[in-house]
Structure formats: C-alpha cells, structure tokens
Design a protein around this motif. Structure first.
Motif: not given
Lengths: 223, 104
Positions: A6, A9, B26-27, B29-30
């Motif tokens: 994470l 990313i 995931a992308h 989420y951040v």
C-alpha cells in the motif's frame, strides 16, 4: 508486475504527479528570467522596469507550465484526490513557503532601510549565507515533501550563482557576468527538465479509452 | 469435521480476493478518489477490464461512481465507499492471520 504494498502504491501515485519534468523547467525558467533582469541591470534600465519584467516573465512562465500540464500531462495521468494526510502536508508546505517569502521580503526591506535605521549589514559572505538559507530551506522542504530530490540540484545552482554574484562579484569583473552565470544555471535546469518531460511524454502514452471518453459512463447509465 | 474446526480463511471476500480487483481496491484505498485514466495508468488495465471490475465492485457496494462536470466535459471519479474500506480492512486482517502462522 505491480507492487501491492500500500505504501508503494500511494508513493508511486504521488510521485507520478511530480515527475513530468515541468517543475525542473519552472526552476530553469525562473533563472532565465533572472538572467534577463541581469542584462537589463547591466544596460542601466530603471529598477521598476526590471521588477516589472521579472513579474511579467514569472506570470508568463507559470501560465505556460499550467497550460502544458492541463494539455499534455493531465490526460496521461488522470485525476486523483489524495488522502487527507497528504492534504495536511500540502498545507504545512504552503505555510513554510509563505514564511520564506516573508523572510525574503523582510531581508529586502532591511537592506533598503539599513542606512536610515543605522543597522550594520553582514559582510558579503554573511549575506550570501542568509540568502542561501532562504533559498535552500523551502527547496529542501519541497524536495522532501514532493519526494523529488532533484529539486536540490536546482536549489544548489541558485546558491552557486548567488555566490558568484555576491562574494566573487562576477557582474563587476566580467561584462554581463551575472546574466552569463544565471544563463548557464538556467540552461542546466532547462536541459534536465525538457529531457525528463520528453521522456515522460514518450513513456506515458494517453490511455486508449475504447468506445470513447464516456464509454464507462455510458455503460453505467445503460445498466 | 465440525464447523469450529473449519480452516481459517473460508470466509474470505471473493469480490476483493480476485487479484485484479484487489489491485484496484488497494489503489482506491490509499487515495480519496481517482478517475478512470488514473486507475488505468496505475494498474495497466485496459478500458474493458477496468469497466468490468469496477462494475462488480459497484454491484457489491464497495465503490461509488461520482459524476460531475469539469467545464462542459463530463468527468467521473471513483471512490471507495465506507463498506468497501471496511471490507478491505477485514480482508487484510484475514490474510495476515491466515499467512502469519505458516511454518518456515
């Protein structure tokens, strides 16, 4: 293969928006504007015209950079709203930059009023150290915040040119020496920036949007 | 085998567990929200792939498609919903628990 970590990313997404080379071009443009002002200074133009020229060039440059980002970078990278902690850090960075602008303005005012107020100014080396700090603190802050260590090179170039100006007194030793020093520094920054920008345009193509820009909206509407 | 003795991980959310959707979630989420171009660039998905996976995530209530206009052009942003965020947190915890006790 894409990293699924994470932190990677988020960092990669953030860095993508700072690595198009246009920030390097912006620094180079600022030094180029300073070279033009140094030429005007050498030609003996009044101070107001030099300030006006610098202001116009700075605004023009910001306009061109914004247009290039809107026209060529945004369609390639897309749009994203970053997480609240990034927004908070952006705010903190703006406060730091504002403080540095205020410090610079105070230094200029102090220099102008020093004789009237009877304030002793530091010597050439002291003045250069103060100016270097005023330049390097925000640049280092920006480099850290934007995850963009290359900015330190541009900050370093600024500091070297100021050293040549203030301590070595290049403008009085060499005809158009100030403009030459700024010009060389600007060329380095511009060459780096333009190189990175061209590589960015080549390696990050505009994505193929299939049925058109609104294909996905249409598919959602149809369901 | 009684229910108590079922291996851990059987309740894993298959909507998120699929690798492509896991990468997408995931992308999202951040960040707060992102548009399709951003997601395509960062995941290397084609338009069709992205559309298909986002549709499945939207059906599950994990993403929200927010439409607005930038000037006169329609612009769509994708955002993880609270349920999507919660589901991803749960998935992370389950996977950590599942993989933590593996022998060397």
């Amino acid at each position: 293969m894409n990293s699924i970590r994470l932190r990677d990313i988020e960092r990669r997404s953030w860095r993508a928006y700072q690595q198009d080379g246009l920030t390097d071009v912006q620094f180079g443009g600022l030094m180029l504007a300073a070279a033009v002002v140094a030429i005007l200074d050498r030609l003996g133009t009044p101070p107001w015209s030099r300030i006006a020229t610098l202001t116009v060039l700075a605004f023009l440059e910001v306009g061109v950079i914004l247009w290039m980002r809107w026209r060529y970078v945004a369609p390639r990278l897309g749009a994203v709203k970053f997480a609240p902690w990034r927004v908070r850090r952006t705010r903190a960075m703006r406060i730091l930059l504002a403080a540095c602008v205020l410090a610079t303005a105070s230094l200029v005012a102090l220099t102008s009023l020093s004789k009237g107020l009877g304030i002793a100014l530091p010597g050439d080396l002291g003045a250069w150290l103060i100016i270097s700090a005023v330049i390097l603190v925000p640049v280092a802050g920006l480099a850290m915040f934007l995850d963009y260590p290359r900015l330190l090179v541009h900050g370093g170039l600024f500091v070297i040119v100021e050293f040549l100006h203030i301590v070595i007194k290049l403008p009085s030793r060499l005809p158009f020496g100030g403009a030459f020093a700024y010009g060389v520094a600007a060329s380095i920054s511009l060459a780096v920036g333009i190189g990175v920008y061209i590589r960015f345009l080549r390696t990050v193509p505009r994505p193929l949007l299939g049925q058109g820009a609104n294909a996905l909206e249409d598919s959602h509407d149809a369901r | 085998m009684t229910r108590d003795r079922e291996p851990r991980g059987v309740e894993i959310d298959r909507v998120i567990h699929e690798p492509a959707r896991l990468l997408l979630v995931a992308h999202l989420y951040v960040v707060e929200s992102a548009d399709y171009v951003f997601l395509m660039q960062n995941t290397d998905f084609t338009w069709g792939n992205l559309s298909s996976h986002l549709s499945k995530l939207e059906e599950a209530g994990y993403v929200e498609i927010v439409k607005d206009f930038v000037g006169r052009k329609p612009h769509t942003m994708v955002k993880l919903t609270a349920a999507g965020r919660q589901a991803f947190d749960t998935y992370r915890r389950q996977m950590q628990e599942l993989l933590a006790d593996l022998p060397e």
